[in-house]
Design a protein around this motif. Structure first.
Motif, PDB file in Angstrom:
ATOM      1  N   GLU A 205       0.753  -1.245  -0.174  1.00  0.00           N
ATOM      2  CA  GLU A 205      -0.071   0.061  -0.094  1.00  0.00           C
ATOM      3  C   GLU A 205       0.727   1.250   0.080  1.00  0.00           C
ATOM      4  OE1 GLU A 205      -2.675  -0.103   3.273  1.00  0.00           O
ATOM      5  OE2 GLU A 205      -4.120  -1.606   1.912  1.00  0.00           O
ATOM      6  N   HIS A 233      -4.582   8.965   3.580  1.00  0.00           N
ATOM      7  CA  HIS A 233      -4.059   7.937   2.823  1.00  0.00           C
ATOM      8  C   HIS A 233      -4.215   7.757   1.648  1.00  0.00           C
ATOM      9  CE1 HIS A 233      -3.331   6.623   7.043  1.00  0.00           C
ATOM     10  NE2 HIS A 233      -4.798   6.862   7.439  1.00  0.00           N
ATOM     11  N   TRP A 235      -3.182   5.152  -1.847  1.00  0.00           N
ATOM     12  CA  TRP A 235      -2.642   3.830  -2.103  1.00  0.00           C
ATOM     13  C   TRP A 235      -3.463   3.400  -3.458  1.00  0.00           C
ATOM     14  CZ3 TRP A 235      -6.638   4.741   1.263  1.00  0.00           C
ATOM     15  CH2 TRP A 235      -7.716   3.817   1.106  1.00  0.00           C
ATOM     16  N   ASN A 242      -6.458   4.077  -8.059  1.00  0.00           N
ATOM     17  CA  ASN A 242      -6.144   4.378  -6.775  1.00  0.00           C
ATOM     18  C   ASN A 242      -7.269   4.653  -5.838  1.00  0.00           C
ATOM     19  OD1 ASN A 242      -3.296   4.110  -7.805  1.00  0.00           O
ATOM     20  ND2 ASN A 242      -3.612   6.253  -8.534  1.00  0.00           N
TER      21      ASN A 242
END
Length: 300
Positions: A205, A233, A235, A242
């Protein structure tokens, strides 16, 4: 619709490569027996391993294309494609090491080779595997990229066989075969290890390649009405699509309409970052964050 169209092509590309590779492996085994060529029979064994990994890729890509999420995989099945890339990378590294164990001893003890039979099979091998490579190069998934290296290794290998067979028709230099095999194997190992690193980074990740995480956070933090952000976040699900999640802190006086506008600004990241999933949680200035009560005012 765009993603579905793309993934359907991924399955078709890998399926076509599987049948081309498996069909040629059978021809290669027969040809190796008829020409009594251990080099071709060794390559046939390698191609059989490629066919196995292509079959795995085909199955896992179909899994990856399964629509929607379920109670087991809440993000859906996109990462099954990555699993195929990981398995193929390991198989390709193992196959390359096997080729080295066969090629290195031949540097000291070159084996006689049937040049005419090699020439015929080399031309056929370049044509069949080249068709499969061209088919897969149109794809963008990590799975397709790793499978492409499988087949590109075969194309380069057959080019080497073609060159060696032409030379051997005029001069007895069998040592050229192991030298070229070793050079090609190291070239392929370099590229597959590079792709393996990318695959592992996605599994771990990491922030997707080509995206500056601090820039993304700063853009969100600098939006009008945002005091600060935390729990941001970013990832990748499968190397192509994404996901972004973030908590934003706003003034207690912020209205619902202002929050809707604010979310609209963040929504603009969807196209910019190729987002498949976007999660925004709004926390008011004097509200305890449900994720971390100690992180109300983030120094970011």
């Amino acid at each position: 619709m765009g993603h579905d169209h793309h993934h359907n092509h991924s399955v078709k590309n890998i399926r076509a490569a599987f049948f081309l590779n498996f069909g040629f492996t059978i021809i290669e085994i027969i040809g190796g027996l008829l020409t009594n060529s251990m080099a071709i029979l060794s390559d046939a064994l390698h191609d059989l391993g490629d066919s196995l990994s292509l079959g795995i890729s085909w199955y896992l890509q179909k899994k990856a294309d399964k629509k929607g999420e379920d109670q087991t995989f809440s993000f859906g099945y996109k990462r099954f494609s990555l699993l195929g890339a990981l398995i193929n990378s390991i198989i390709l590294i193992g196959g390359s090491l096997f080729i080295l164990t066969q090629a290195v001893p031949r540097l000291l003890d070159p084996q006689p080779i049937e040049a005419t039979g090699m020439l015929i099979l080399a031309i056929l091998g370049i044509a069949v595997n080249g068709m499969a490579v061209l088919r897969l190069q149109r794809g963008n998934s990590m799975n397709e990229k790793v499978v492409t290296w499988h087949l590109l290794e075969d194309v380069l290998g057959w080019v080497a066989v073609l060159i060696v067979s032409i030379v051997l028709l005029f001069k007895d230099l069998p040592i050229l075969d192991p030298i070229l095999s070793i050079m090609i194997t190291f070239y392929v190992l370099f590229n597959v290890i590079k792709n393996l690193k990318k695959t592992l980074m996605i599994f771990l990740e990491a922030v997707p390649e080509g995206i500056d995480f601090n820039t993304v956070k700063n853009k969100i933090s600098n939006l009008p009405g945002v005091i600060s952000t935390h729990h941001t976040h970013l990832w990748s699900l499968d190397g192509e699509q994404n996901a972004l999640s973030t908590h934003i802190i706003v003034k207690d006086s912020t209205t619902r309409e202002e929050i809707v506008v604010l979310k609209g600004h963040i929504q603009e990241f969807v196209d910019e970052l190729n987002l498949e999933h976007l999660t925004i949680q709004v926390d008011y200035q004097n509200e305890d964050c449900c994720m971390d009560k100690q992180m109300v005012h983030d120094p970011e």
